[in-house]
Design an enzyme around this catalytic site. Sequence first.
Site, PDB file in Angstrom:
ATOM      1  N   ASP A 333       1.231  -8.082  -0.736  1.00 23.55           N
ATOM      2  CA  ASP A 333       1.425  -6.959  -1.639  1.00 23.55           C
ATOM      3  C   ASP A 333       0.493  -7.039  -2.845  1.00 23.55           C
ATOM      4  O   ASP A 333       0.112  -8.126  -3.275  1.00 23.55           O
ATOM      5  CB  ASP A 333       2.888  -6.948  -2.105  1.00 23.55           C
ATOM      6  CG  ASP A 333       3.226  -5.774  -2.982  1.00 23.55           C
ATOM      7  OD1 ASP A 333       3.138  -4.635  -2.492  1.00 23.55           O
ATOM      8  OD2 ASP A 333       3.584  -5.989  -4.156  1.00 23.55           O
ATOM      9  N   GLU A 362      -3.054  -5.562   0.704  1.00 28.55           N
ATOM     10  CA  GLU A 362      -2.916  -4.193   0.215  1.00 28.55           C
ATOM     11  C   GLU A 362      -3.867  -3.977  -0.955  1.00 28.55           C
ATOM     12  O   GLU A 362      -3.643  -4.474  -2.053  1.00 28.55           O
ATOM     13  CB  GLU A 362      -1.476  -3.920  -0.233  1.00 28.55           C
ATOM     14  CG  GLU A 362      -1.292  -2.505  -0.783  1.00 28.55           C
ATOM     15  CD  GLU A 362      -0.062  -2.353  -1.652  1.00 28.55           C
ATOM     16  OE1 GLU A 362       0.583  -1.300  -1.568  1.00 28.55           O
ATOM     17  OE2 GLU A 362       0.245  -3.298  -2.419  1.00 28.55           O
TER      18      GLU A 362
END
Length: 624
Positions: A333, A362
């Site tokens: 993330d 990400e």
Amino acid sequence: MNLQRANLLAAALLCLAMGQASGQQLERIEPANWWVGMKQKRLQLMLHGQGIAELKPRLRPYAGVRMLGSQRSDSPNYLFLDLEIQPGARPGSLQLELQRAGKAVLSPAYPLWARTPGSARRQGFGPRDAIYLIVPDRFANGEPRNDQMDALGDRLDRNKPGARHGGDLAGLAQHLDYIAAMGFTQVWPTPLLENKQPEYSYHGYSPTDLYKIDPRFGSNEDYRQLVARAKALGLGFIQDIVPNHIGSGHWWMQDPPSRDWVNPGQPYLETNHRHSTVQDPYAATSDRRHFQDGWFVPSMPDLNQRQPLLATYLVQNAIWWIEYAGLSGLRVDTYPYSDKAFLARWSAAIMAEYPALTMVGEEMSDNPLMVAYWLKGRRNADGYVSAMPSMMDFPLHGRLRDALSEPEGRGYGVGLGKLYEAMMNDALYPDPARMVLFEGNHDTNRIFSALGEDEALMRMAAAVIATTRRTPQFFYGTELLMKSPLQRDDGVVRSDFPGGWAGDTSNGFTAEGLTPAQREFQVWLRKLLNWRKSASAVHQGSLTHYNPLDGVYVYFRADKRQRVMVVLNKNASETRLELARFAEQCQPGAQVTDVISGQTFPLGSILSLPARSAQVLEIGPRAP
């Protein structure tokens, strides 16, 4: 009870008994266990307990293991032990001693486990796979008794989009067969770690214990059993991990190991979200630091990965979960928000331990240059070297949506031309097939709504995601044409999967109560993904595409065993496609099979395309 769990329990009981006798307690050792036979020989243990730094550590003799030293930090309640585990060390229990004035105050046992055979050679995910992204709290409630835990806050309320709804590991376990039957081969749940936050904790991105599954989802052992059960069904598990920040309810925030463990929160500085500052050669240093050191939101303290003890902790934490749970990969993330030197070390350490593992980061940018920067094998102008094998393909995700929603017209960059032009960005990626292409996720609106609830465009989007040169990912409920507002509304985007709760009026798992359109698309996607499992041309073949003309886009995937033709027709009427233009890829007389319908027919000079259709055709040899 298995031997490993018994060792952990014995260690805890011994520590408790000694602590009670001496008035001293050891509250935590992290990681709670380790394994023999790891490539990295060094292991750092974090010990936490009141005044623990005052004690002198000692390791009783154990063949193949030695203590290299210890480190203390600003807080007197932490002690870090550096161990070396040689390749010949055997599984068992290390005996640590924490002494005062030469006498043992605490004698914790530390478990060394045997690795699962083949662990280091585990295979990650890639273009052979199809990933199913789930928000566990919103998928299925298999164990209502864990719905509400007062000590963790954030009460259950299915009527509130931002509250917890009760989905859990038990619910996910009950429906693994559905996921496998749909044709998916990998499961990616949003984070499962404890989120002890007063509100808005259901998504999992505010972790408050990096070694503990949130009890409202289940236990660590439940998670490990879930992954093992999934593996038996041909499903790998990808863990969502957050090295950038923690939740404000994390136990560290009451007593940080060091003053620089978390980037300063007072006065509060929120990140400027300027991803480009990390790579921009002209960016001001203050802007770059503002991006990387600012907090994501007030409830998410920003970790300082430049702190060496914390950096080691985060590396070991990722490796521990891979080994403990038997994962096939990690989804990382907010990737660029972490310190980039740390990210280079972090990714390299994990890939050194598991050379065939896959991690996907990400970088939420539509600029392919920014995304490519983080990839292994990319030659960056500033010399930055990463070991990340994959990134989420936000640039192609955006162009695909634009290409389908925009009317066709004249010009190169209009409608399907946007998709055609975007494919040239693959020149920036060392291995484009490992990039993860998705129709939507927990941070985007639902694609069915974005495409105007147009079922034909949905089929075109799914056909591209499943057959272009990428690793495909679908968001739970996409197969049921789930909807959302066009503007970002996270709680609604992450709505409950129908049938996951007792009393639901429709059931996506059984198709009971679904609309005809939902049933048809679910069946259509199931056929496509199950065909894809054995489609070698899609897994590893070349891609050749042709300039879109008159509302039709054609591309081919081919290897030595298979040739596949994909045709998107956005026209509102049946279209006659002349095939002479594609002579290098297909010849008249070849036997063609429609992947969805199963219909087989000989290829002529003209291919009749149904109005507003997506066709995936397997091209066989010429008929005798």
